[in-house]
Design an enzyme around this catalytic site. Structure first.
Site, PDB file in Angstrom:
ATOM      1  N   ASN A 131       0.798  -1.228   0.000  1.00 34.05           N
ATOM      2  CA  ASN A 131       0.000   0.000   0.000  1.00 34.05           C
ATOM      3  C   ASN A 131       0.831   1.278   0.000  1.00 34.05           C
ATOM      4  O   ASN A 131       0.454   2.265  -0.623  1.00 34.05           O
ATOM      5  CB  ASN A 131      -0.925  -0.018   1.227  1.00 34.05           C
ATOM      6  CG  ASN A 131      -1.509   1.331   1.519  1.00 34.05           C
ATOM      7  OD1 ASN A 131      -2.458   1.773   0.867  1.00 34.05           O
ATOM      8  ND2 ASN A 131      -0.936   2.031   2.504  1.00 34.05           N
ATOM      9  N   TYR A 151       4.579   8.916 -11.240  1.00 32.91           N
ATOM     10  CA  TYR A 151       3.518   8.145 -10.565  1.00 32.91           C
ATOM     11  C   TYR A 151       2.861   7.158 -11.544  1.00 32.91           C
ATOM     12  O   TYR A 151       2.687   5.979 -11.233  1.00 32.91           O
ATOM     13  CB  TYR A 151       2.486   9.119  -9.993  1.00 32.91           C
ATOM     14  CG  TYR A 151       1.430   8.479  -9.129  1.00 32.91           C
ATOM     15  CD1 TYR A 151       1.775   7.793  -7.957  1.00 32.91           C
ATOM     16  CD2 TYR A 151       0.077   8.556  -9.462  1.00 32.91           C
ATOM     17  CE1 TYR A 151       0.799   7.218  -7.154  1.00 32.91           C
ATOM     18  CE2 TYR A 151      -0.899   7.985  -8.661  1.00 32.91           C
ATOM     19  CZ  TYR A 151      -0.531   7.317  -7.511  1.00 32.91           C
ATOM     20  OH  TYR A 151      -1.498   6.737  -6.710  1.00 32.91           O
ATOM     21  N   LYS A 202       3.086   3.047 -11.063  1.00 32.27           N
ATOM     22  CA  LYS A 202       1.878   2.231 -10.852  1.00 32.27           C
ATOM     23  C   LYS A 202       1.667   1.261 -12.019  1.00 32.27           C
ATOM     24  O   LYS A 202       1.229   0.125 -11.821  1.00 32.27           O
ATOM     25  CB  LYS A 202       0.660   3.133 -10.640  1.00 32.27           C
ATOM     26  CG  LYS A 202       0.690   3.900  -9.322  1.00 32.27           C
ATOM     27  CD  LYS A 202       0.704   2.955  -8.117  1.00 32.27           C
ATOM     28  CE  LYS A 202       0.670   3.680  -6.793  1.00 32.27           C
ATOM     29  NZ  LYS A 202       0.682   2.774  -5.634  1.00 32.27           N
TER      30      LYS A 202
HETATM   31  N1  LIG Z   1      -5.726   8.437  -2.236  1.00 29.82           N
HETATM   32  C1  LIG Z   1      -6.068   8.124  -3.479  1.00 29.82           C
HETATM   33  O1  LIG Z   1      -6.993   8.723  -4.087  1.00 29.82           O
HETATM   34  C2  LIG Z   1      -5.378   6.987  -4.169  1.00 29.82           C
HETATM   35  C3  LIG Z   1      -5.840   6.647  -5.461  1.00 29.82           C
HETATM   36  C4  LIG Z   1      -5.218   5.614  -6.123  1.00 29.82           C
HETATM   37  C5  LIG Z   1      -4.193   4.903  -5.521  1.00 29.82           C
HETATM   38  N2  LIG Z   1      -3.776   5.255  -4.273  1.00 29.82           N
HETATM   39  C6  LIG Z   1      -2.674   4.497  -3.680  1.00 29.82           C
HETATM   40  O2  LIG Z   1      -3.075   4.051  -2.391  1.00 29.82           O
HETATM   41  C7  LIG Z   1      -1.913   3.912  -1.559  1.00 29.82           C
HETATM   42  C8  LIG Z   1      -2.143   4.640  -0.254  1.00 29.82           C
HETATM   43  O3  LIG Z   1      -2.337   6.007  -0.552  1.00 29.82           O
HETATM   44  P1  LIG Z   1      -2.943   7.062   0.500  1.00 29.82           P
HETATM   45  O4  LIG Z   1      -3.881   7.882  -0.281  1.00 29.82           O
HETATM   46  O5  LIG Z   1      -3.366   6.396   1.744  1.00 29.82           O
HETATM   47  O6  LIG Z   1      -1.607   7.923   0.730  1.00 29.82           O
HETATM   48  P2  LIG Z   1      -1.127   8.767   1.990  1.00 29.82           P
HETATM   49  O7  LIG Z   1      -2.294   9.296   2.715  1.00 29.82           O
HETATM   50  O8  LIG Z   1      -0.129   9.721   1.450  1.00 29.82           O
HETATM   51  O9  LIG Z   1      -0.395   7.660   2.895  1.00 29.82           O
HETATM   52  C9  LIG Z   1       0.753   7.041   2.387  1.00 29.82           C
HETATM   53  C10 LIG Z   1       1.228   5.981   3.341  1.00 29.82           C
HETATM   54  O10 LIG Z   1       2.464   5.473   2.802  1.00 29.82           O
HETATM   55  C11 LIG Z   1       3.463   5.635   3.791  1.00 29.82           C
HETATM   56  N3  LIG Z   1       4.775   5.940   3.260  1.00 29.82           N
HETATM   57  C12 LIG Z   1       5.124   6.998   2.480  1.00 29.82           C
HETATM   58  N4  LIG Z   1       6.441   6.980   2.245  1.00 29.82           N
HETATM   59  C13 LIG Z   1       6.931   5.900   2.902  1.00 29.82           C
HETATM   60  C14 LIG Z   1       8.219   5.346   3.047  1.00 29.82           C
HETATM   61  N5  LIG Z   1       9.284   5.922   2.478  1.00 29.82           N
HETATM   62  N6  LIG Z   1       8.373   4.229   3.785  1.00 29.82           N
HETATM   63  C15 LIG Z   1       7.312   3.659   4.385  1.00 29.82           C
HETATM   64  N7  LIG Z   1       6.064   4.125   4.288  1.00 29.82           N
HETATM   65  C16 LIG Z   1       5.869   5.234   3.551  1.00 29.82           C
HETATM   66  C17 LIG Z   1       3.013   6.815   4.639  1.00 29.82           C
HETATM   67  O11 LIG Z   1       3.690   6.768   5.869  1.00 29.82           O
HETATM   68  P3  LIG Z   1       4.253   8.079   6.636  1.00 29.82           P
HETATM   69  O12 LIG Z   1       3.209   8.371   7.659  1.00 29.82           O
HETATM   70  O13 LIG Z   1       5.552   7.639   7.189  1.00 29.82           O
HETATM   71  O14 LIG Z   1       4.413   9.168   5.615  1.00 29.82           O
HETATM   72  C18 LIG Z   1       1.514   6.518   4.730  1.00 29.82           C
HETATM   73  O15 LIG Z   1       1.253   5.546   5.698  1.00 29.82           O
HETATM   74  C19 LIG Z   1      -0.735   4.467  -2.381  1.00 29.82           C
HETATM   75  O16 LIG Z   1      -0.019   3.407  -2.966  1.00 29.82           O
HETATM   76  C20 LIG Z   1      -1.415   5.308  -3.455  1.00 29.82           C
HETATM   77  O17 LIG Z   1      -0.636   5.425  -4.608  1.00 29.82           O
HETATM   78  C21 LIG Z   1      -4.349   6.288  -3.588  1.00 29.82           C
END
Ligand SMILES: NC(=O)c1ccc[n+]([C@@H]2O[C@H](COP(=O)([O-])OP(=O)(O)OC[C@H]3O[C@@H](n4cnc5c(N)ncnc54)[C@H](OP(=O)(O)O)[C@@H]3O)[C@@H](O)[C@H]2O)c1
Length: 257
Positions: free
Chosen positions: A93, A161, A165
């Site tokens: 994730n 990005y 992906k």
């Molecule tokens: N939100 C959307 O609309 C959306 C849509 C499509 C896909 N996604 C995908 O869903 C996944 C989760 O996204 P989200 O929206 O929940 O993002 P988010 O709110 O930015 O959270 C990202 C998570 O990844 C962790 N992370 C970031 N850099 C890291 C690192 N270097 N090492 C370990 N952990 C790290 C963060 O931890 P920290 O607290 O340490 O920063 C946080 O727990 C991602 O892969 C994203 O691409 C999201």
């Protein structure tokens, strides 16, 4: 392919990026269903630990530090966590949408970090989980790459990005051809989810990301999925008989459970 154990007690899950956003919701919901969780992140999730002290394990790891991840994988931590499980779930994730900028205006270190976090870490963890040496060969392993619509549609400003992906999607397609014993894999787009990542997208300058307005409108019109709803769809799919029947999927196109 063996059937999933009927009791969730014999299932365990690894969730990367469990500190906030979609990953925190995935971990919370898995724990609520009686599934042990190992969270891998740069920090820990204190609120989750307070509610699920016994069933949550946490390891602090910067997943963009490929050498650190390699060192951790060379320990027996993963094998110990998965040893007793009859089914192991991996939710790849953790991810970043940055750098958001046209090619030519991106910082080299940000590109390197994104590729390490969004591609290298998921592929290394998938390999470790699929390895006969890290879990009982009889244990079923289900690998969920958290993909994105950006893997399948190109957006200006998101070249890194989109590429990272798309790499997960293509990795899943190729692993499915490997047909490793008792391993299922799917790269799943979770929809547009109301997390910090969306806030980052909405705060980007329009010249860096011309589609920003579309994401602002989705937020204004209440069209973002909650992290809880997206996590429920991902978990229901990961636990379903259909999981892995196609190497890529989108939660918005899955039949309703
Ligand atoms: N939100 C959307 O609309 C959306 C849509 C499509 C896909 N996604 C995908 O869903 C996944 C989760 O996204 P989200 O929206 O929940 O993002 P988010 O709110 O930015 O959270 C990202 C998570 O990844 C962790 N992370 C970031 N850099 C890291 C690192 N270097 N090492 C370990 N952990 C790290 C963060 O931890 P920290 O607290 O340490 O920063 C946080 O727990 C991602 O892969 C994203 O691409 C999201």
């Amino acid at each position: 392919m063996t059937a999933l154990p009927s009791s969730h007690a014999s299932i365990c899950a690894i969730v990367t990026g469990h500190t906030r956003g979609l990953g925190a919701a995935l971990a919370e919901l898995l724990l609520a269903r009686g599934i042990r969780v190992l969270g891998l992140g740069r920090g820990t999730n204190a609120a989750l630990a307070a509610r699920h002290a016994a069933a949550l394990s946490q390891t602090t790891l910067d997943l963009s530090d490929t050498a650190a991840l390699e060192r951790w994988l060379s320990t027996d931590a993963l094998r110990r966590f998965t040893a007793e499980a009859r089914c192991v779930l991996l939710f790849n994730n953790a991810g970043t949408v940055e750098p958001i900028a046209p090619c030519g205006a991106q910082a080299a270190d940000a590109i390197a970090r994104a590729v390490a976090l969004n591609i290298a870490a998921p592929l290394m963890l998938a390999n470790a989980i699929a390895s006969q040496e890290t879990a009982s060969p009889a244990a079923e392993r289900r690998i969920v790459h958290v993909s994105s619509g950006a893997a399948r549609n190109a957006y200006a400003g998101w070249s890194v990005y989109c590429a990272t992906k798309a790499a997960l999607d293509h990795h899943a397609r190729a692993v499915a051809l490997d047909a490793p014993q008792a391993v299922r894999i799917c790269s799943v787009a979770p929809g547009v989810v109301d997390t910090d990542m969306q806030a980052t997208i909405r705060s980007t300058a329009p010249h860096q990301f011309p589609s920003r307005e579309r994401f602002e409108q989705l937020k204004q019109n209440g069209q973002l999925a909650t992290p809880e709803a997206a996590a429920r769809q991902l978990i229901d799919y990961a636990l379903s008989e259909a999981f892995g029947s196609t190497p890529t999927a989108d939660v918005r196109e899955l039949p309703k459970a």
